[in-house]
Write a protein that holds these residues in place. Structure first.
Motif, PDB file in Angstrom:
ATOM      1  N   TYR B 155       0.839  -1.203   0.000  1.00 35.38           N
ATOM      2  CA  TYR B 155       0.000   0.000   0.000  1.00 35.38           C
ATOM      3  C   TYR B 155       0.872   1.250   0.000  1.00 35.38           C
ATOM      4  CZ  TYR B 155      -4.247  -2.683   0.838  1.00 35.38           C
ATOM      5  OH  TYR B 155      -5.303  -3.527   0.707  1.00 35.38           O
ATOM      6  N   GLU B 157       3.836   1.561  -1.323  1.00 35.11           N
ATOM      7  CA  GLU B 157       4.354   1.762  -2.677  1.00 35.11           C
ATOM      8  C   GLU B 157       3.296   2.359  -3.594  1.00 35.11           C
ATOM      9  OE1 GLU B 157       5.970  -1.939  -4.034  1.00 35.11           O
ATOM     10  OE2 GLU B 157       7.924  -1.536  -3.110  1.00 35.11           O
ATOM     11  N   LEU B 158       2.081   1.813  -3.486  1.00 32.97           N
ATOM     12  CA  LEU B 158       0.997   2.314  -4.334  1.00 32.97           C
ATOM     13  C   LEU B 158       0.762   3.799  -4.079  1.00 32.97           C
ATOM     14  CD1 LEU B 158      -1.415   1.568  -6.279  1.00 32.97           C
ATOM     15  CD2 LEU B 158      -2.789   1.555  -4.215  1.00 32.97           C
ATOM     16  N   LEU B 159       0.684   4.181  -2.817  1.00 36.16           N
ATOM     17  CA  LEU B 159       0.427   5.583  -2.487  1.00 36.16           C
ATOM     18  C   LEU B 159       1.581   6.486  -2.902  1.00 36.16           C
ATOM     19  CD1 LEU B 159      -2.031   4.449  -0.846  1.00 36.16           C
ATOM     20  CD2 LEU B 159      -1.658   6.365   0.672  1.00 36.16           C
ATOM     21  N   LEU B 160       2.802   5.958  -2.809  1.00 36.75           N
ATOM     22  CA  LEU B 160       3.953   6.740  -3.265  1.00 36.75           C
ATOM     23  C   LEU B 160       3.823   7.070  -4.761  1.00 36.75           C
ATOM     24  CD1 LEU B 160       7.052   5.116  -1.531  1.00 36.75           C
ATOM     25  CD2 LEU B 160       6.302   7.484  -1.323  1.00 36.75           C
ATOM     26  N   THR B 161       3.394   6.057  -5.544  1.00 40.27           N
ATOM     27  CA  THR B 161       3.271   6.315  -6.986  1.00 40.27           C
ATOM     28  C   THR B 161       2.108   7.261  -7.276  1.00 40.27           C
ATOM     29  OG1 THR B 161       1.810   4.450  -7.417  1.00 40.27           O
ATOM     30  CG2 THR B 161       4.165   4.034  -7.561  1.00 40.27           C
ATOM     31  N   LEU B 162       1.202   7.401  -6.320  1.00 42.32           N
ATOM     32  CA  LEU B 162       0.125   8.383  -6.493  1.00 42.32           C
ATOM     33  C   LEU B 162       0.558   9.757  -5.997  1.00 42.32           C
ATOM     34  CD1 LEU B 162      -2.957   6.237  -5.393  1.00 42.32           C
ATOM     35  CD2 LEU B 162      -2.433   7.017  -7.679  1.00 42.32           C
ATOM     36  N   GLY B 163       1.817   9.863  -5.593  1.00 44.00           N
ATOM     37  CA  GLY B 163       2.346  11.162  -5.192  1.00 44.00           C
ATOM     38  C   GLY B 163       2.129  11.510  -3.724  1.00 44.00           C
ATOM     39  N   ALA B 164       1.885  10.499  -2.872  1.00 44.03           N
ATOM     40  CA  ALA B 164       1.611  10.779  -1.464  1.00 44.03           C
ATOM     41  C   ALA B 164       2.911  11.038  -0.698  1.00 44.03           C
ATOM     42  CB  ALA B 164       0.878   9.605  -0.829  1.00 44.03           C
ATOM     43  N   GLN B 168       0.651  11.483   4.522  1.00 43.32           N
ATOM     44  CA  GLN B 168      -0.551  10.980   3.852  1.00 43.32           C
ATOM     45  C   GLN B 168      -0.588   9.456   3.860  1.00 43.32           C
ATOM     46  OE1 GLN B 168       0.055  13.151   0.178  1.00 43.32           O
ATOM     47  NE2 GLN B 168      -1.802  14.330   0.503  1.00 43.32           N
TER      48      GLN B 168
END
Lengths: 255, 258
Positions: B155, B157-164, B168
């Protein structure tokens, strides 16, 4: 769109044998590209490097024709969808899809909600907005995850085996769904798969990836016209292509 | 609807209830035979009448005193424990420095240490709260820290790629994902709180169910002692059920409890 030159990566110390090396590829706007290769050849690692989660050992990645940048600068610029849908189980479908907006806060919430609702309609998920992920089937969850990736607003999407965990029937259904959706999306897709038929059916070009020190990328052009139909895989042209692809994999000792 | 519910409840708990009733019946019979003196083993009915006789004192004075110690200690444990667990999750060096200390703090026999608390805090509420805190904050820290670190990598990693950013990621994914583990910690902690309060009262004080049970044991009034123990156990069960209900309310949406 994206240009990758001579990329290599190794876990831990740089002296260890690399996961892959000499990886180069070029993706143009609007293309659908599949990456096929044996398990463990580093496909997912490659995607993580492109998404900005990992720094490569050597080589360059440049996006949108800009000069090559570091991994952390690419975070948030490339849509990335891992194999597990990773929907947040405590959020409704709508709230899950609003996550990219919440993190970036560009524009008002009303606009974002309207946009997501119309996308849900377009994706054939019209009445699931207020459902929770555990109430949906595997195929639907995967569609929601694709929608969330697209809702982040990036042109380039990396899909890491998005249909890998689905049963054969659901997978066929999603192929049909994606093919129908594709022409209206105006996105560029890099797609990891183990399913050759899937790769041929969906992509414009296929890269065969070999890991290890002497590996690299080999290009395979499908040349099938668009728009495509999901039952195209029974046509002789398709069967011949499939045979070609398999031979090529065999020559590269990938199979 | 409700009959189905009660039938399910009956099927679920009837073996346990039957066993308890059987034990009580054997216990009562043995006591009534008169072979064992009542101060060694009082009969269940004697315990019950002691409970009724002393109810004014038990429910009016001692129960509120113990409850206050438990709740103060629990609140402090939850506050400090979740703060510490989150801090350890966010700053790796802090985790490396604190984790061994936390484990050492749990290997110290509290009973041996508590005379010190009496010297520091006197015979006040706070000497008991200190014992409660030391027994109860550990499960909260571990529950928080483990929950935040577990299953969250993908999760993240996913949020990092969404720019978090880090904050956040913590707020949108790590904290909600940690809730089940956090609540497991709370459930352990609240039960430990009752035990901690009892130990604290044994060591000195003038009020509380632990104090009462010790005084009655000293007087060989075993029925009264048992009455206090029964109440302590009931208190623990009630608090545990409160946290379990809270957990269900919080995690209801995830479909695990539907």
């Amino acid at each position: 769109m994206i240009n990758i030159a001579n990329l290599s990566y190794s876990f831990g110390a740089a002296s260890r044998a690399p996961v892959f090396s000499g990886i180069s590829m070029k993706v143009r706007r609007g293309e659908f590209i599949s990456v096929v290769g044996a398990s463990g050849c580093g496909k997912s690692t490659l995607f993580k490097i492109i998404a900005g989660l990992l720094e490569p050992g050597s080589g360059e990645v440049s996006l949108h024709g800009q000069p090559p940048n570091s991994a952390s600068e690419r975070l948030g610029q490339v849509g990335y969808m891992p194999q597990r849908d990773l929907l947040l189980p405590w959020r409704t479908v709508l709230d899950n899809c609003l996550l990219p907006w919440e993190l970036k806060r560009s524009g008002s919430k009303e606009e974002a909600v309207i946009q997501i609702r119309s996308m849900l309609q377009q994706f054939g998920l019209g009445d699931t907005g207020s459902a929770y992920p555990h109430e949906l089937s595997g195929g639907m969850r995967q569609r929601v995850a694709v929608l969330r990736t697209i809702a982040a607003g990036n042109e380039l999407l990396l899909l890491d085996e998005p249909f890998g965990a689905l049963d054969a029937i659901t997978k066929r259904e999603l192929h049909r769904w994606l093919l129908e959706l594709w022409s209206g999306l105006d996105k560029t897709v890099l797609f990891i798969t183990h399913d050759l038929e899937e790769a041929l059916l969906l992509s414009d070009r296929i890269y065969l990836m070999t890991g290890g020190a002497g590996g690299g990328m080999q290009e395979f052009i499908t040349g099938l016209p668009r728009p495509r139909h999901h039952s195209q895989n029974y046509e002789p042209q398709f069967v011949a292509l499939r045979q070609d692809l398999e031979l090529k994999l065999y020559d590269n000792r990938l199979l | 609807m409700t009959t189905v519910f009660y039938r399910r409840l009956l099927r679920e708990y009837s073996p346990a209830i039957l066993l308890v009733l059987l034990i009580l019946a054997v216990w009562e019979t043995v006591s009534r035979l008169g072979q064992i003196p009542p101060f060694i083993l009082p009969a269940p009915t004697a315990i019950w009448s002691a409970l009724m006789e002393e109810r004014g004192l038990l429910f009016g004075v001692h129960m509120p005193a113990t409850l206050l110690e438990v709740l103060t200690g629990f609140a402090l444990s939850v506050f400090c424990g979740s703060l510490l667990g989150t801090g350890m999750h966010l700053f790796r060096p802090l985790a490396k420095a604190l984790y061994p200390l936390l484990i050492i703090s749990q290997t110290i026999p509290l009973v041996a240490l508590s005379p010190l608390f009496i010297m520091w805090f006197g015979y006040t509420l706070w000497s008991k709260v200190a014992v409660v805190f030391l027994t109860a904050f550990f499960p909260v820290v571990v529950g928080t820290y483990d929950g935040l670190g577990k299953n969250t990598e993908q999760y993240r990693e996913l949020l990092l790629t969404l720019g978090a950013n880090r904050w956040q990621i913590l707020r949108k994914a790590a904290v909600p994902l940690a809730l089940p583990s956090f609540f497991s910690g709370l459930k352990l902690s609240v039960v430990y709180c009752v035990i901690g309060a009892t130990i604290g009262e044994w060591l000195g004080g003038s009020r509380g169910l632990g104090y009462f049970s010790r005084r009655m044991a000293g007087n060989l009034q075993s029925a009264e002692m048992f009455a206090a123990v029964v109440l302590l156990s009931a208190l623990g069960i009630t608090l545990f059920l409160c946290i379990a209900t809270l957990e269900k309310l919080f995690l209801k949406k995830r479909g695990r409890y539907s």
